[in-house]
Design a protein around this motif. Sequence first.
Motif, mmCIF file in Angstrom:
data_model
loop_
_atom_site.group_PDB
_atom_site.id
_atom_site.type_symbol
_atom_site.label_atom_id
_atom_site.label_comp_id
_atom_site.label_asym_id
_atom_site.label_seq_id
_atom_site.Cartn_x
_atom_site.Cartn_y
_atom_site.Cartn_z
ATOM 1 N N MET A 101 0.840 -1.191 0.000
ATOM 2 C CA MET A 101 0.000 0.000 0.000
ATOM 3 C C MET A 101 0.879 1.247 0.000
ATOM 4 O O MET A 101 1.846 1.323 0.766
ATOM 5 N N ASN A 102 0.555 2.172 -0.883
ATOM 6 C CA ASN A 102 1.221 3.467 -0.877
ATOM 7 C C ASN A 102 0.670 4.249 0.307
ATOM 8 O O ASN A 102 -0.529 4.559 0.355
ATOM 9 N N ILE A 103 1.540 4.550 1.264
ATOM 10 C CA ILE A 103 1.075 5.205 2.485
ATOM 11 C C ILE A 103 0.534 6.603 2.198
ATOM 12 O O ILE A 103 -0.403 7.062 2.837
ATOM 13 N N GLY A 104 1.115 7.264 1.218
ATOM 14 C CA GLY A 104 0.676 8.624 0.910
ATOM 15 C C GLY A 104 -0.700 8.672 0.280
ATOM 16 O O GLY A 104 -1.529 9.517 0.641
ATOM 17 N N THR A 105 -0.963 7.747 -0.643
ATOM 18 C CA THR A 105 -2.226 7.780 -1.382
ATOM 19 C C THR A 105 -3.211 6.730 -0.913
ATOM 20 O O THR A 105 -4.366 6.733 -1.362
ATOM 21 N N MET A 106 -2.776 5.813 -0.038
ATOM 22 C CA MET A 106 -3.607 4.700 0.444
ATOM 23 C C MET A 106 -4.000 3.755 -0.694
ATOM 24 O O MET A 106 -4.969 3.018 -0.595
ATOM 25 N N GLU A 107 -3.238 3.799 -1.781
ATOM 26 C CA GLU A 107 -3.538 2.964 -2.945
ATOM 27 C C GLU A 107 -2.894 1.590 -2.787
ATOM 28 O O GLU A 107 -1.716 1.487 -2.410
ATOM 29 N N ASP A 108 -3.674 0.540 -3.078
ATOM 30 C CA ASP A 108 -3.136 -0.810 -3.074
ATOM 31 C C ASP A 108 -2.400 -1.077 -4.381
ATOM 32 O O ASP A 108 -2.915 -0.760 -5.464
ATOM 33 N N LEU A 109 -1.223 -1.671 -4.279
ATOM 34 C CA LEU A 109 -0.403 -1.917 -5.452
ATOM 35 C C LEU A 109 0.103 -3.345 -5.456
ATOM 36 O O LEU A 109 0.175 -3.994 -4.406
ATOM 37 N N GLU A 110 0.463 -3.809 -6.653
ATOM 38 C CA GLU A 110 1.099 -5.117 -6.794
ATOM 39 C C GLU A 110 2.331 -4.918 -7.655
ATOM 40 O O GLU A 110 2.266 -4.313 -8.717
ATOM 41 N N VAL A 111 3.455 -5.428 -7.190
ATOM 42 C CA VAL A 111 4.730 -5.237 -7.877
ATOM 43 C C VAL A 111 5.387 -6.584 -8.120
ATOM 44 O O VAL A 111 5.315 -7.477 -7.268
ATOM 45 N N TRP A 112 6.022 -6.724 -9.292
ATOM 46 C CA TRP A 112 6.746 -7.944 -9.658
ATOM 47 C C TRP A 112 8.232 -7.651 -9.822
ATOM 48 O O TRP A 112 8.619 -6.569 -10.270
ATOM 49 N N GLY A 113 9.032 -8.629 -9.487
ATOM 50 C CA GLY A 113 10.454 -8.565 -9.787
ATOM 51 C C GLY A 113 10.721 -9.032 -11.205
ATOM 52 O O GLY A 113 9.807 -9.431 -11.933
ATOM 53 N N GLN A 114 11.998 -9.014 -11.595
ATOM 54 C CA GLN A 114 12.361 -9.344 -12.971
ATOM 55 C C GLN A 114 12.522 -10.840 -13.190
ATOM 56 O O GLN A 114 12.583 -11.299 -14.328
ATOM 57 N N GLY A 115 12.607 -11.595 -12.117
ATOM 58 C CA GLY A 115 12.744 -13.042 -12.212
ATOM 59 C C GLY A 115 14.188 -13.496 -12.145
ATOM 60 O O GLY A 115 15.110 -12.778 -12.547
ATOM 61 N N THR A 116 14.369 -14.706 -11.643
ATOM 62 C CA THR A 116 15.692 -15.322 -11.594
ATOM 63 C C THR A 116 15.546 -16.787 -12.006
ATOM 64 O O THR A 116 14.624 -17.469 -11.562
ATOM 65 N N LEU A 117 16.429 -17.242 -12.867
ATOM 66 C CA LEU A 117 16.305 -18.577 -13.449
ATOM 67 C C LEU A 117 16.935 -19.637 -12.547
ATOM 68 O O LEU A 117 18.094 -19.499 -12.121
ATOM 69 N N VAL A 118 16.163 -20.670 -12.298
ATOM 70 C CA VAL A 118 16.648 -21.845 -11.576
ATOM 71 C C VAL A 118 16.584 -23.031 -12.529
ATOM 72 O O VAL A 118 15.510 -23.348 -13.053
ATOM 73 N N THR A 119 17.706 -23.678 -12.742
ATOM 74 C CA THR A 119 17.768 -24.846 -13.617
ATOM 75 C C THR A 119 18.298 -26.021 -12.802
ATOM 76 O O THR A 119 19.380 -25.940 -12.216
ATOM 77 N N VAL A 120 17.514 -27.088 -12.778
ATOM 78 C CA VAL A 120 17.888 -28.280 -12.029
ATOM 79 C C VAL A 120 18.118 -29.411 -13.017
ATOM 80 O O VAL A 120 17.191 -29.821 -13.727
ATOM 81 N N SER A 121 19.340 -29.890 -13.083
ATOM 82 C CA SER A 121 19.660 -30.975 -14.004
ATOM 83 C C SER A 121 19.501 -32.316 -13.298
ATOM 84 O O SER A 121 19.830 -32.457 -12.123
ATOM 85 N N SER A 122 18.987 -33.281 -14.049
ATOM 86 C CA SER A 122 18.739 -34.600 -13.435
ATOM 87 C C SER A 122 19.895 -35.555 -13.702
ATOM 88 O O SER A 122 20.797 -35.265 -14.450
#
Length: 122
Positions: A101-122
């Motif tokens: 929540m933006n404290i100044g505007t009381m607006e609810d927000l949703e934010v995403w990161g850029q992602g990180t790759l996980v590779t699991v080899s068998s």
Amino acid sequence: VQLVESGGGLVQAGDSLRLSCAASGSTFRINAMYWYRQAPGKQREFVASITIAGGASTNYVDSVKGRFTISRDKPKTTIYLQMNSLKSEDTAVYYCNAHLMNIGTMEDLEVWGQGTLVTVSS
């Protein structure tokens, strides 16, 4: 608000990795943070969540219960995903997500990161 993930990489089945997600910015209050993942050719799926405002309540998708642990470092607004006993089916891009929540505007927000790759080899 920005989310920056780190910790991905290439590991073998049975190994462990720890992902981190750091939130930065000002005038916001984070209510909860999440980890999602998206495997090649599949839809993004929920992995784990943790509440930030209040107690650290956690939740996991069934496929990772007992292997993954989500935790927080509240003063630094950073969350972690400790991944043990990794399997090839855990291979995916892992994304951090925050509901805040933006404290100044009381607006609810949703934010995403850029992602990180996980590779699991068998």
